[in-house]
Scaffold this active site. Structure first.
Site, mmCIF file in Angstrom:
data_model
loop_
_atom_site.group_PDB
_atom_site.id
_atom_site.type_symbol
_atom_site.label_atom_id
_atom_site.label_comp_id
_atom_site.label_asym_id
_atom_site.label_seq_id
_atom_site.Cartn_x
_atom_site.Cartn_y
_atom_site.Cartn_z
ATOM 1 N N HIS A 429 40.111 41.098 28.779
ATOM 2 C CA HIS A 429 40.870 39.901 29.125
ATOM 3 C C HIS A 429 42.263 39.910 28.510
ATOM 4 C CE1 HIS A 429 42.042 35.681 28.406
ATOM 5 N NE2 HIS A 429 41.656 35.567 29.670
ATOM 6 N N ARG A 535 44.253 36.508 40.861
ATOM 7 C CA ARG A 535 42.904 36.206 40.343
ATOM 8 C C ARG A 535 42.836 34.701 40.142
ATOM 9 N NH1 ARG A 535 44.256 41.211 37.210
ATOM 10 N NH2 ARG A 535 42.473 42.620 37.279
ATOM 11 N N GLU A 707 34.089 46.993 44.571
ATOM 12 C CA GLU A 707 34.046 47.138 43.113
ATOM 13 C C GLU A 707 32.724 47.688 42.616
ATOM 14 O OE1 GLU A 707 36.241 43.639 41.085
ATOM 15 O OE2 GLU A 707 35.203 42.785 42.809
ATOM 16 N N CYS A 794 43.614 47.454 43.677
ATOM 17 C CA CYS A 794 44.209 46.423 42.834
ATOM 18 C C CYS A 794 43.698 46.491 41.400
ATOM 19 C CB CYS A 794 44.011 45.043 43.422
ATOM 20 S SG CYS A 794 42.285 44.590 43.546
#
Ligand code: PEP
Ligand code: MG
Length: 838
Positions: A429, A535, A707, A794
């Site tokens: 993060h 996002r 993903e 991405c």
């Protein structure tokens, strides 16, 4: 008698005669090239390797002297403009341990006084002369070493040494030192060759893995004699090695001989060069075009006349210098634009765009972590988001140090000057947010121990307290104690030129991963062609975090509805701003993918007991593989419709202002085509509703992220539903290797790299073999059912130059990366095309 076979090659005439370094020696070959370029060189004659021995013959030396006097138009040691000779050795290959250069050939007791008058100082001349005489005495006239030592015993002045050496040669040498310059030259040549062929010389060559009997070329150069103020030695580069500005940069030592160049002292700036710098400037400019590199030279000035002594390409010019050179050369037509593009590594662009540390080697390292977001910054250590915000509000620079960050820390992350985390990898993060906002970050600095009670951070025996200063290098992953000097980023104007050339070449489009107006604006300024990943969970950070928490943790229908409404309102507001920022470009909005560990409240953060109960119930052991992405939306089937409605309504509003962003709605973490079908149906249904409410049918595409390995393997089935697919290579890498993206980088991957099991983290450099195979299959399968389907990447790899070179051949349409990496991606995408065309 002069021999017919003896070759005498004036500088500049060797190549015409078919001679190269093997015959002319490295120096002769270089001088030859410089003269061929029309550059000012010291006048000289090479006696090639094969003829060098002939120079020990006074008759051959006479020929050389005559030729030199004729070439230069000066006489040795005589007249108002006299000259002396210098003998320079060079081997056919670069070798160390060459015999010394012999300056001052032609000095005699008869001409010394008048030369000193002309120079205006006597010390230098006698020092030079003494060094020549010593060499001749030792290596040509065979004066016994003891006799030489005795003769020089107690003689302190250079003039006295000259007298003593002339005397001892006459008394104990195989003959006196002759006055005739040709005879002197022959003796000096004999001395140099004797040194070269001595057992010591041979040993030195063998230790360099060179043949013991390697030949030696000799060069005779003219040294103009004049006032010392108009003579000296200098070095210059064609550009400022740091800024790359095109202007001779260097120093000049007035009245100094090459052999006596001071090791300390900075000399004078080139602006003080007698006669000005015009000739030097033109010379260096010509050399740059010839070398296609930043040029550096050593030169001498003798009686005001500038001559090059050597020229070469500057080793390791700064990134700015390399870039400015490439653009200048291409603009002038010396190289083509493709060559200019090839000559600049994309990584260089990163260095130009970010502040850098000026390291001296005296820095004290506190800890080493992962280079998570480039740039450098220093500030006071803060151990909580609250403190970071307080200090930043007062304009105090801060470095936020934390074990890891969560969405709640984002305002502090944005306010801090740098971020350091002790756990978490390059896709964690903190790393993702820091890169997005351009904040330098070091992640996974696992040796750091944070003690929140004492307010300290320590690594081994080093400890800093909250409020102490540290410096963070996001490029190397180092955290230093105290203040380290920082050079601010100053990208030169030539960068825009080069990137515009890259845009003409590249096939891959470059978009950005941006969630806010600020990031979008920054990315567009850097050349992004739209947003490839917004996002939406990142829009619920800081103050907005309770909104999403209340939605995730709602206990009953009323709370759920209230939370959903708040979420929709917040989104509509954010989307309007984002759409205005992106204008008419494409924008891929990814519906919520909120890993629960990042969004659920922790101890001390619960709004009430029931929220705490629900949060504990929802806690997962493997949150990255848990209730994320589309999975949450299938359990809460009003989530994606609400987001879609907010987005499309925002579009309707901005379209009234004449703005028409190209909407792409993206569904995250899909594994089953069925998940995608349901989510797309939700989106379409919401679009119908917006049309009913507004009377506007908003144009949009809807697509899926790829993903998970299963999604990649079933890309044809996904493509049946989707208008586009975007590879989320962060998760795809995580799930293909089974490497937790938050955990493995700091310790595990470092160990793997040390053992040679991996050459780089696959989260940094795209894995062409495993993950690459999955992407290749997915591309092929998707295009088999929908040939024109738009495909992009991405994940973080979209901004990494090495990864882009690996991704480009897979046939993708675009990459999307954090704003600061957009220029790197533009150049790397051009390199991908150029590499293919090789
Ligand atoms: C990815 O997984 O590559 C991706 C872009 O999504 P995120 O990093 O948000 O999981
Ligand atoms: Mg992902």
């Amino acid at each position: 008698m002069p021999r017919a076979s003896t070759q005498l090659v004036p500088y500049g005439q060797g190549r015409v005669r078919g001679l190269g370094p093997t015959e002319l020696g490295v120096h002769g070959d270089q001088m030859d090239r410089l003269v061929a370029l029309g550059l000012p060189t010291v006048p000289g004659i090479t006696i090639p390797v094969q003829s060098a021995r002939d120079l020990t013959d006074p008759a051959v030396a006479r020929q050389v002297v005559d030729l030199m006097e004729e070439l230069v138009g000066r006489r040795i040691g005589e007249g108002d403009s006299p000259m002396l000779l210098r003998l320079v050795p060079s081997a056919p290959v670069a070798a160390s341990g060459l015999p010394p250069q012999v300056p001052g050939i032609g000095l005699t007791p008869t001409n010394a006084k008048s030369l000193i008058d002309l120079i205006g100082r006597e010390g230098d001349l006698y020092e030079t002369w003494a060094s020549v005489l010593k060499l001749v005495a030792e290596d040509a006239l065979d004066v016994p070493p003891d006799a030489l030592e005795d003769a020089l015993e107690g003689v302190t002045t250079p003039e006295g040494q000259v007298e003593a050496l002339l005397g001892i040669c006459a008394a104990q040498g195989s003959g006196p030192v002759p006055e005739d310059p040709a005879e002197q030259l022959a003796l000096c040549a004999a001395a140099l060759l004797a040194r070269w062929r001595s057992p010591r010389g041979r040993r030195a060559r063998r230790s360099q893995k060179l043949p013991g009997d390697l030949g030696l070329a000799l060069h005779v150069q003219a040294v103009h004699i004049g006032p010392w103020e108009r003579s000296g030695i200098g070095t210059a580069a064609s550009r400022d090695p740091e800024t790359g500005a095109l202007a001779p940069t260097g120093t000049f030592h007035r009245g100094v001989r090459r052999s006596a160049l001071p090791t300390t002292g900075s000399g004078e700036p080139l602006s003080a060069l007698p006669g000005g710098t015009d000739l030097l400037k033109h010379t260096l400019a010509t050399l740059e075009h010839h070398l296609r590199d930043v040029a550096q030279v050593t030169f001498e000035l003798r009686d005001g006349k500038l001559s090059l002594l050597s020229a070469s390409a500057l080793e390791r010019p700064s990134p700015r210098a390399a870039l400015r050179l490439a653009v200048d050369l291409a603009t002038a037509g010396t190289i083509d634009r493709q060559a200019a593009l090839r000559s600049v590594r994309p990584q260089v662009v990163q260095e130009l765009l970010h502040a850098q540390l000026r390291l001296t080697g005296d820095e004290q390292l506190l800890a080493q972590g992962l280079a998570a977001s480039p740039g450098a910054a220093r500030g006071l250590v803060v151990l909580s988001s609250q403190r970071a915000l307080e200090l930043a509000a007062g304009g105090v620079p801060t470095v936020l140090v934390s074990s890891e960050t969560t969405p709640g820390d984002v305002p502090a992350l944005l306010a801090a000057d740098a971020v350091v985390t002790t756990s978490g990898g390059l896709a964690s993060h903190a790393a993702v947010v820091a890169r997005g906002s351009g904040t330098p970050a070091v992640c996974g600095a696992s040796e750091l121990r944070i003690d929140l009670v004492r307010g300290t951070v320590s690594a081994g025996s080093r400890t800093v307290r909250e409020g102490d200063t540290v410096t963070v290098d996001g490029r190397s992953g180092a955290v230093y104690l105290g203040e380290v000097d920082i050079r601010p980023a100053e990208p030169p104007a030539e960068l825009d030129t080069l990137l515009a050339w890259a845009d003409d070449v590249r096939v891959l489009r470059v978009r950005t991963n941006a969630d806010t107006v600020r990031e979008t604006a920054a990315a567009l300024r850097l050349g992004a062609e739209g947003i490839g990943l917004c996002r939406t969970e990142h829009q619920f950070l800081g103050d907005r975090l309770p909104v999403v928490r209340r939605y995730l943790l709602a206990q009953d229908e009323t709370a759920h509805q209230e939370a959903l409404e708040a979420l929709t309102d917040a989104q509509c507001e954010d989307f309007q701003a984002l759409l205005r920022a992106v204008g008419d470009l494409p924008v891929t909005v990814r519906l919520l993918d909120a890993p629960l560990h990042e969004f659920l409240p922790h101890d001390g953060m619960y709004e009430d007991d029931s929220q705490q109960r629900r949060a504990v119930e929802m806690r997962e052991v493997n949150p990255m593989l848990g209730l994320r992405g589309v999975r949450l939306a299938l359990l809460n089937d009003d989530l994606y419709p609400a987001q879609t409605q907010a987005l499309l309504s925002a579009w309707v509003m901005v379209s009234k202002e004449g703005i028409s962003p190209q909407l792409e709605i993206m569904i995250p973490l899909v594994s089953l085509p069925e998940e995608l079908a349901v989510a797309i149906a939700q989106v379409h249904h919401a679009a119908d509703k917006v049309e009913e409410q507004t009377g506007v049918r908003v144009p949009y595409l809807v697509g899926s992220m790829v993903e998970t390995p299963r999604a990649a393997l079933m890309a044809d089935r996904l493509a049946e539903h989707a208008d586009f697919l975007s590879f989320g290579t962060n998760d795809l890498t995580q799930m293909t290797y089974g490497f937790s993206r938050d955990d493995v980088e700091a310790r595990l991957l470092t160990g793997y790299i040390e053992r040679g099991l991996l050459s780089a983290s696959p989260f940094v450099e795209f894995d062409p073999d495993g993950v690459g195979a999955l992407v290749a299959i997915a591309v092929q399968k998707a295009r088999s059912v929908k040939p024109g389907i738009k495909l992009g990447v991405c994940g973080e790899h979209g901004g990494d130059a090495t990864s882009i070179l690996r991704l480009a051949p897979l046939g993708l349409d675009y990459v999307s990366c954090s704003p600061q990496r957009v220029p790197i991606a533009r150049l790397a995408a051009a390199h991908a095309v150029l590499e293919e065309s090789l």
